[in-house]
Each structure stands twice: as structure tokens, then as C-alpha cells.
Design an enzyme around this catalytic site. Sequence first.
Site, PDB file in Angstrom:
ATOM      1  N   ASN A   9      36.145  41.088  33.316  1.00 45.63           N
ATOM      2  CA  ASN A   9      36.628  40.056  34.387  1.00 45.63           C
ATOM      3  C   ASN A   9      36.427  40.837  35.696  1.00 45.63           C
ATOM      4  OD1 ASN A   9      37.938  38.404  35.938  1.00 45.63           O
ATOM      5  ND2 ASN A   9      39.945  38.721  35.141  1.00 45.63           N
ATOM      6  N   LYS A  11      37.073  39.724  38.589  1.00 50.29           N
ATOM      7  CA  LYS A  11      38.124  39.059  39.466  1.00 50.29           C
ATOM      8  C   LYS A  11      37.261  38.522  40.710  1.00 50.29           C
ATOM      9  CE  LYS A  11      41.534  41.810  37.281  1.00 50.29           C
ATOM     10  NZ  LYS A  11      43.051  42.241  37.126  1.00 50.29           N
ATOM     11  N   HIS A  94      44.556  32.989  32.914  1.00 49.81           N
ATOM     12  CA  HIS A  94      44.821  34.675  33.272  1.00 49.81           C
ATOM     13  C   HIS A  94      46.140  34.579  34.040  1.00 49.81           C
ATOM     14  CE1 HIS A  94      44.192  38.440  35.290  1.00 49.81           C
ATOM     15  NE2 HIS A  94      43.246  38.659  34.265  1.00 49.81           N
ATOM     16  N   GLU A  96      47.122  36.230  36.596  1.00 54.77           N
ATOM     17  CA  GLU A  96      47.008  36.143  38.128  1.00 54.77           C
ATOM     18  C   GLU A  96      47.107  34.599  38.500  1.00 54.77           C
ATOM     19  OE1 GLU A  96      43.826  38.885  38.525  1.00 54.77           O
ATOM     20  OE2 GLU A  96      44.897  40.421  37.762  1.00 54.77           O
ATOM     21  N   GLU A 166      46.988  39.698  27.069  1.00 58.29           N
ATOM     22  CA  GLU A 166      47.269  40.843  28.096  1.00 58.29           C
ATOM     23  C   GLU A 166      48.623  40.860  28.517  1.00 58.29           C
ATOM     24  OE1 GLU A 166      43.094  40.872  30.131  1.00 58.29           O
ATOM     25  OE2 GLU A 166      44.146  38.991  31.125  1.00 58.29           O
ATOM     26  N   GLY A 172      45.942  45.865  35.629  1.00 54.26           N
ATOM     27  CA  GLY A 172      45.470  46.458  36.882  1.00 54.26           C
ATOM     28  C   GLY A 172      46.640  47.525  37.102  1.00 54.26           C
ATOM     29  N   SER A 211      44.519  47.351  31.644  1.00 53.36           N
ATOM     30  CA  SER A 211      44.148  48.840  31.772  1.00 53.36           C
ATOM     31  C   SER A 211      43.318  49.495  30.570  1.00 53.36           C
ATOM     32  CB  SER A 211      45.297  49.821  32.309  1.00 53.36           C
ATOM     33  OG  SER A 211      45.926  49.139  33.462  1.00 53.36           O
TER      34      SER A 211
HETATM   35  C1  PEP Z   1      42.216  41.664  33.573  1.00 58.22           C
HETATM   36  O1  PEP Z   1      42.275  41.458  34.712  1.00 58.22           O
HETATM   37  O2  PEP Z   1      42.103  40.818  32.785  1.00 58.22           O
HETATM   38  C2  PEP Z   1      42.412  43.169  33.324  1.00 58.22           C
HETATM   39  C3  PEP Z   1      42.672  43.229  32.168  1.00 58.22           C
HETATM   40  O3  PEP Z   1      42.522  43.739  34.252  1.00 58.22           O
HETATM   41  P1  PEP Z   1      42.776  45.487  34.124  1.00 58.22           P
HETATM   42  O4  PEP Z   1      41.572  45.807  32.927  1.00 58.22           O
HETATM   43  O5  PEP Z   1      42.121  46.045  35.465  1.00 58.22           O
HETATM   44  O6  PEP Z   1      43.933  45.930  33.925  1.00 58.22           O
END
Ligand code: PEP
Length: 248
Positions: A9, A11, A94, A96, A166, A172, A211
Site C-alpha cells: 500500500n 498510500k 483502510h 486512515e 490491521e 505506520g 509495521s
Molecule cells: C498500511 O498502511 O496498511 C500499513 C500496514 O502501513 P505500515 O506497514 O507502514 O504500518
Amino acid sequence: MRKTIVAGNWKMNASKESVKKLIAGILSGMDGVKSEVLVCAPFPYLSQVESLIVGSEIRLGAQNLNINESGAFTGEVSASMIKDFGAKHVIVGHSERRSIYGETSAIVAEKVKASLEAGLTPLLCVGESLEQREGGKTESVVAEQINAVIELVGINVFNNIIVAYEPVWAIGTGVTASPEQAQSVHLFIRSLLGENNETIAQTTPILYGGSMNAGNANELIACPDIDGGLIGGAALKAEDFLHICKAG
Ligand code: PEP
């Protein structure tokens, strides 16, 4: 036997130059990758990625969609437009989008429906905040997010949905759920699907996101109910992303 899927992803991170380099880097290291590999690019770069991955095993996805097919929705992008650029997938719900853009579980369910109707396979993201986890609400939050989708589209279409667990506190932040924490929620999600249809539960891919990186991917993906990863930050570096793709 479920196949491992690793999805990047990106973003809101891309430029024509960086996309060219990143895709070239990924393509150059695909030998020995057994996982299904997917990159979810920002809308303006779908066309560029579509051309760069021609003839490869890499699949393309978008990061959001509007629930309408077309019309007076300035600034929005429909599922059929995403498909027009060769994308097979779209990220839906997601955290976000849920937290910054106020997408409720009902809206997310409508987005899943619109993507399925257009022939896209949605990556349905679910997960709890730190406060919800500390309040012992992880399972009820995740259940509400998944049940909203089951109620709207039915359990049978989950054979064309990828779920991504998630935990919001891990996205992040550099803090990853431990394999035990992640496995326990993945198992819960699978049992929830199983209450509706056991075959679907056993075949639906459930990815972990939050992460995940080259250093922790192996032990997470080794868990019995973790079928791969949805990767943010580490998906922007070809070497790290490939390392995760090879973990599966
Ligand atoms: C994500 O944006 O779905 C995500 C898992 O980000 P990160 O790996 O940076 O935590």
C-alpha cells in the site's frame, strides 16, 4: 491450502520517477517469489504501473473507490475506472479512510459491494485502535466491521474478498503486533466467517498489516491463520518489499 499474498500500500507516496525505480527493483527480484504480489498505487499512477508490470506476475490495485458508477461526483473515482487501468484489486476501509475521512462500516460495506460488482477483489481492512484494544474491545470492533459487510453482501462473496487485519496502533508506528496477538485475532476472524460458512472461512485469505517489515515478516507469516501481509512503509523499498514477498 491458502496462497500467501503480499500487498504493498503505497498510500500517498509516489512520483513518476520513484514508481519507475520501485517497479524495476521489484521486477528484478521476483525470481523465487512464491507469494502472490500486489501493489496498490495512488490513482494517477495506475496507468504507469499498468504498463510497467505487463507480462509479469505482479498485480495492480487501487487504494479507494467511490460507490457510484459514474456521474456528478467531482474528484471521485469509480470501480470501473480502476478496472479500466488493469487493476484487479482495491483497498477498502483502510483505517486512515475510516478515521480521517469518516468512513463508517456501512460505507465500507457499500464500497465492498461496488468493487465486487465491477469485478474487483477488495482488500477489506479491519482493526481496532489502541484504546479499543486496551478496553478489551478488539473482537467486538472487528466483528462489527466484518458483520457490516456480511450483512450487505452475504458470506458467499467472501470467496472473492481478501481480509486484512490491521491493528490501528501498529500502522505506520513501528510497533508490530506480536505473532501471538495477530494470530489470535486472525483466528477470531476466521471463526466469525466460519459461523456463516466454514468452507469460506477456511479459504478466505486474511493478511496482517501494521509495521510488517523484512525483520518480522517471517514469524508473522508463519502463523497458521496469517496468509500474508498488507505493507505500507516497507513496500516503498524494493529490497524490503521483496524480502517480505519471499517470506511467504
Ligand atoms: C498500511 O498502511 O496498511 C500499513 C500496514 O502501513 P505500515 O506497514 O507502514 O504500518
